[in-house]
Write a protein that holds these residues in place. Structure first.
Motif, PDB file in Angstrom:
ATOM      1  N   TYR A  89       0.862  -1.179   0.000  1.00  0.00           N
ATOM      2  CA  TYR A  89       0.000   0.000   0.000  1.00  0.00           C
ATOM      3  C   TYR A  89       0.900   1.231   0.000  1.00  0.00           C
ATOM      4  N   LEU A  90       0.337   2.355  -0.398  1.00  0.00           N
ATOM      5  CA  LEU A  90       1.114   3.586  -0.477  1.00  0.00           C
ATOM      6  C   LEU A  90       1.004   4.396   0.803  1.00  0.00           C
ATOM      7  N   GLU A  91       2.115   4.951   1.202  1.00  0.00           N
ATOM      8  CA  GLU A  91       2.154   5.969   2.251  1.00  0.00           C
ATOM      9  C   GLU A  91       2.804   7.197   1.639  1.00  0.00           C
ATOM     10  N   PHE A  92       2.579   8.334   2.265  1.00  0.00           N
ATOM     11  CA  PHE A  92       3.115   9.582   1.743  1.00  0.00           C
ATOM     12  C   PHE A  92       3.879  10.286   2.852  1.00  0.00           C
ATOM     13  N   ALA A  93       4.979  10.901   2.471  1.00  0.00           N
ATOM     14  CA  ALA A  93       5.828  11.580   3.449  1.00  0.00           C
ATOM     15  C   ALA A  93       6.243  12.937   2.899  1.00  0.00           C
ATOM     16  N   PRO A  94       6.321  13.934   3.779  1.00  0.00           N
ATOM     17  CA  PRO A  94       6.767  15.245   3.319  1.00  0.00           C
ATOM     18  C   PRO A  94       8.278  15.278   3.105  1.00  0.00           C
ATOM     19  N   VAL A  95       8.683  16.024   2.103  1.00  0.00           N
ATOM     20  CA  VAL A  95      10.097  16.311   1.868  1.00  0.00           C
ATOM     21  C   VAL A  95      10.228  17.828   1.855  1.00  0.00           C
ATOM     22  N   VAL A  96      11.020  18.344   2.768  1.00  0.00           N
ATOM     23  CA  VAL A  96      11.239  19.782   2.885  1.00  0.00           C
ATOM     24  C   VAL A  96      12.585  20.090   2.243  1.00  0.00           C
ATOM     25  N   SER A  97      12.588  21.045   1.324  1.00  0.00           N
ATOM     26  CA  SER A  97      13.825  21.467   0.668  1.00  0.00           C
ATOM     27  C   SER A  97      14.099  22.925   1.009  1.00  0.00           C
ATOM     28  N   ARG A  98      15.358  23.195   1.307  1.00  0.00           N
ATOM     29  CA  ARG A  98      15.805  24.584   1.469  1.00  0.00           C
ATOM     30  C   ARG A  98      16.829  24.820   0.367  1.00  0.00           C
ATOM     31  N   ILE A  99      16.529  25.800  -0.500  1.00  0.00           N
ATOM     32  CA  ILE A  99      17.388  26.120  -1.628  1.00  0.00           C
ATOM     33  C   ILE A  99      17.955  27.516  -1.396  1.00  0.00           C
ATOM     34  N   ARG A 100      19.275  27.583  -1.281  1.00  0.00           N
ATOM     35  CA  ARG A 100      19.935  28.867  -1.035  1.00  0.00           C
ATOM     36  C   ARG A 100      21.005  29.107  -2.099  1.00  0.00           C
ATOM     37  N   THR A 101      21.094  30.361  -2.527  1.00  0.00           N
ATOM     38  CA  THR A 101      22.110  30.773  -3.490  1.00  0.00           C
ATOM     39  C   THR A 101      23.112  31.665  -2.782  1.00  0.00           C
ATOM     40  N   TYR A 102      24.397  31.406  -3.041  1.00  0.00           N
ATOM     41  CA  TYR A 102      25.490  32.125  -2.394  1.00  0.00           C
ATOM     42  C   TYR A 102      26.389  32.763  -3.442  1.00  0.00           C
ATOM     43  N   LYS A 103      27.046  33.834  -3.040  1.00  0.00           N
ATOM     44  CA  LYS A 103      28.013  34.482  -3.910  1.00  0.00           C
ATOM     45  C   LYS A 103      29.246  33.595  -4.095  1.00  0.00           C
ATOM     46  N   GLY A 104      29.678  32.938  -3.024  1.00  0.00           N
ATOM     47  CA  GLY A 104      30.823  32.037  -3.074  1.00  0.00           C
ATOM     48  C   GLY A 104      30.403  30.632  -2.696  1.00  0.00           C
ATOM     49  N   ARG A 105      31.362  29.716  -2.686  1.00  0.00           N
ATOM     50  CA  ARG A 105      31.062  28.319  -2.420  1.00  0.00           C
ATOM     51  C   ARG A 105      30.872  28.058  -0.923  1.00  0.00           C
ATOM     52  N   PRO A 106      29.662  27.625  -0.526  1.00  0.00           N
ATOM     53  CA  PRO A 106      29.432  27.296   0.885  1.00  0.00           C
ATOM     54  C   PRO A 106      29.880  25.870   1.196  1.00  0.00           C
ATOM     55  N   ASP A 107      29.991  25.574   2.453  1.00  0.00           N
ATOM     56  CA  ASP A 107      30.289  24.208   2.885  1.00  0.00           C
ATOM     57  C   ASP A 107      29.014  23.379   2.817  1.00  0.00           C
ATOM     58  N   VAL A 108      29.162  22.095   2.601  1.00  0.00           N
ATOM     59  CA  VAL A 108      28.044  21.146   2.669  1.00  0.00           C
ATOM     60  C   VAL A 108      28.363  20.157   3.771  1.00  0.00           C
ATOM     61  N   ASP A 139      26.657  31.965 -13.575  1.00  0.00           N
ATOM     62  CA  ASP A 139      27.176  33.276 -13.150  1.00  0.00           C
ATOM     63  C   ASP A 139      28.215  33.143 -12.036  1.00  0.00           C
ATOM     64  N   ARG A 140      28.672  31.906 -11.774  1.00  0.00           N
ATOM     65  CA  ARG A 140      29.698  31.567 -10.792  1.00  0.00           C
ATOM     66  C   ARG A 140      29.195  31.661  -9.347  1.00  0.00           C
ATOM     67  N   SER A 141      27.896  31.885  -9.161  1.00  0.00           N
ATOM     68  CA  SER A 141      27.311  31.762  -7.824  1.00  0.00           C
ATOM     69  C   SER A 141      27.111  30.273  -7.567  1.00  0.00           C
ATOM     70  N   TRP A 142      26.733  29.912  -6.328  1.00  0.00           N
ATOM     71  CA  TRP A 142      26.541  28.516  -5.954  1.00  0.00           C
ATOM     72  C   TRP A 142      25.140  28.332  -5.385  1.00  0.00           C
ATOM     73  N   THR A 143      24.496  27.224  -5.738  1.00  0.00           N
ATOM     74  CA  THR A 143      23.184  26.895  -5.187  1.00  0.00           C
ATOM     75  C   THR A 143      23.320  25.635  -4.347  1.00  0.00           C
ATOM     76  N   ARG A 144      22.917  25.756  -3.094  1.00  0.00           N
ATOM     77  CA  ARG A 144      22.942  24.626  -2.166  1.00  0.00           C
ATOM     78  C   ARG A 144      21.506  24.202  -1.908  1.00  0.00           C
ATOM     79  N   THR A 145      21.213  22.909  -2.091  1.00  0.00           N
ATOM     80  CA  THR A 145      19.882  22.367  -1.836  1.00  0.00           C
ATOM     81  C   THR A 145      20.003  21.311  -0.743  1.00  0.00           C
TER      82      THR A 145
END
Length: 165
Positions: A89-108, A139-145
């Motif tokens: 049977y199917l169950e459903f679960a939430p997935v929360v995403s935070r998407i941030r754009t930075y001028k330089g490379r952030p840590d992950v 544009d050389r910015s970084w996107t962290r998801t």
């Protein structure tokens, strides 16, 4: 001057944009894991498992330590689903995403720890951080998801808390 430093701090600390997204994903669970079959004090899942292990007798009979038994009327309804080929049977679960754009490379950071998402997510769920992706844009910015997946319960034995409990 330290590389990647500016008057306002490192480029990585210069967040340009941020947004939160909440989506629900579906996943399939085995039919014997259905909450109706596993209510406190109920042995329906156990009886159905024995019936399955005994070859899905068309007369809904199974054997246990006391001998031959017959599935209850409610158990027979579930058994009929199994006979039709229903395995899950199917169950459903939430997935929360935070998407941030930075001028330089952030840590992950490595995912896999229990923690609440920054927005608090959807109430009634516990969360496990399940992704942390980094992409350099044209544009050389970084996107962290970052992503957190909700479940009714994440096993503490399998997944430690980000707080280190």
């Amino acid at each position: 001057l330290v590389p990647y430093e500016s008057f306002y701090g490192s480029f990585a600390e210069q967040e340009l944009r941020s947004r939160i997204e909440i989506d629900f994903v579906q996943y399939e669970r085995p039919i014997l894991m259905h909450p109706t079959l596993n209510k406190a004090g109920s042995f329906m899942a156990v009886h159905l498992k024995r019936w399955i292990d005994d070859g899905c007798n068309p007369f809904f009979k199974y054997s246990d330590a006391q001998g031959e038994q017959t599935l209850t009327e409610e158990e027979q309804e579930w058994a009929q689903l199994i006979l039709k080929g229903v395995e899950g049977y199917l169950e459903f679960a939430p997935v929360v995403s935070r998407i941030r754009t930075y001028k330089g490379r952030p840590d992950v950071e490595a995912p896999g720890k229990r923690e609440d998402p920054p927005s608090g997510g959807v109430s009634g769920y516990e969360y496990l951080k399940t992704a942390d992706r980094l992409v350099q844009n044209e544009d050389r910015s970084w996107t962290r998801t970052e992503q957190w997946t909700g479940a009714l319960k994440w096993e503490e034995l399998l997944y430690e808390s980000a707080e280190g409990d």
